[in-house]
Design an enzyme around this catalytic site. Sequence first.
Site, short mmCIF file in Angstrom:
data_model
loop_
_atom_site.label_atom_id
_atom_site.label_comp_id
_atom_site.label_asym_id
_atom_site.label_seq_id
_atom_site.Cartn_x
_atom_site.Cartn_y
_atom_site.Cartn_z
N ARG A 55 0.85 -1.18 0.00
CA ARG A 55 0.00 0.00 0.00
C ARG A 55 0.89 1.24 0.00
O ARG A 55 2.10 1.16 0.12
CB ARG A 55 -1.00 0.01 1.16
CG ARG A 55 -0.64 -0.64 2.44
CD ARG A 55 0.29 0.10 3.38
NE ARG A 55 0.02 1.52 3.48
CZ ARG A 55 0.94 2.42 3.69
NH1 ARG A 55 2.21 2.07 3.78
NH2 ARG A 55 0.64 3.68 3.80
N ASP A 243 -2.38 10.49 -2.20
CA ASP A 243 -2.70 9.44 -3.15
C ASP A 243 -3.08 10.01 -4.51
O ASP A 243 -2.95 9.32 -5.53
CB ASP A 243 -3.83 8.57 -2.61
CG ASP A 243 -3.34 7.63 -1.53
OD1 ASP A 243 -3.05 6.47 -1.86
OD2 ASP A 243 -3.21 8.06 -0.37
N ASN A 253 -6.01 11.97 0.32
CA ASN A 253 -5.09 11.18 1.14
C ASN A 253 -5.92 10.36 2.13
O ASN A 253 -7.15 10.44 2.13
CB ASN A 253 -4.11 12.11 1.88
CG ASN A 253 -2.94 11.34 2.49
OD1 ASN A 253 -2.30 10.53 1.80
ND2 ASN A 253 -2.65 11.58 3.75
N LYS A 254 -5.26 9.58 2.94
CA LYS A 254 -5.95 8.69 3.87
C LYS A 254 -7.02 9.45 4.66
O LYS A 254 -6.79 10.57 5.09
CB LYS A 254 -4.95 8.05 4.82
CG LYS A 254 -5.54 7.07 5.81
CD LYS A 254 -6.34 5.96 5.14
CE LYS A 254 -5.53 5.18 4.14
NZ LYS A 254 -6.35 4.19 3.39
#
Length: 344
Positions: A55, A243, A253-254
Amino acid sequence: MPVPPLPLHVPAVGWSPDLRALRILDQRLLPGAQEVRDLVQLEEIVEAIRTLAVRGAPAIGVAAAIGLVVALEVDSGGQETRARALLADYAARLQRARPTAVNLGWAIDRLVRTAHRTAVGSMLAALRAEAEAIRAEDVAMCEAIGQHGLAVVPDGARVLTHCNAGALATAGIGTALAPLYMAHARGRALTVYADETRPLRQGARLTAWELSRAGISVSVLPDGAAASLLSQGLVDLVIVGADRIAANGDVANKVGTYGVALAAAAHHVPFYVAAPGSTIDPHTATGRDIVIEHRDADELGELPPGVPAWNPAFDVTPRALIRGYITDRGFVEPPFTLADYAGR
């Protein structure tokens, strides 16, 4: 100066020693166990990406590139005609594994373009060379991000980060953590706070693990405590990865990143995004255009029977909350164009 060594025994993603398989460090098992897996079948490669065995946007791109090559070689028996017939289907299946991370599609697109422009008889060799170029470029981009990011990480810096954007998320020393590794190698004292990053706890399991192995002081906090930490003046800067970065500078992003950015802005703490040029997507106008992956409810743990879950893997942080973008080309500012995007 010399690049600091990886805080891992092996890179998170790369080739197997015999160059015939995709090798990953299975991150689902960390920090309890360090298990290396060699993958050659397309379905197991897709599953490794989908289930987060590998990941992080850059690492996913490298895994997809190497994975596509080895799967084509194995399933075609080295026959180019057969490999060409399989290429489009294999590429599409890999791209569907995780839709938000732009590096996955970027890497696959590079290989598909390479296949289309390569003369008959040399496609598989050309694909292998391109996949290795993607891996090597990621290592170099991480080092460059680290060098440029040193400008915002002084001696004694207290840094908050969210999720994991370190060596485990790339083929090199990371994106958001790269400046920290560079600063540590120069003897700068650092205090790092790692958000737990629910529900899969990438900050607690992965970021804290790799930073502690590198000898960098790190503390883990629950996600809900980040705003309190910022309010008490205990953080000098926030650095996160990405990302996907839209043309206007919005960042996917997360999930939880947006909340950290809001809290940082409220307490006048600079918020930086560190990412390679391959994460900038000039074809996506704004964050509203980014497809957000949703994950299964079982990641949230036990729920009462019949209660549904809303479990997005990512959120979007607006450009207005971001102090700067640290890339392999230095600090850049939106709007982003094709010139900012590596390999487009």
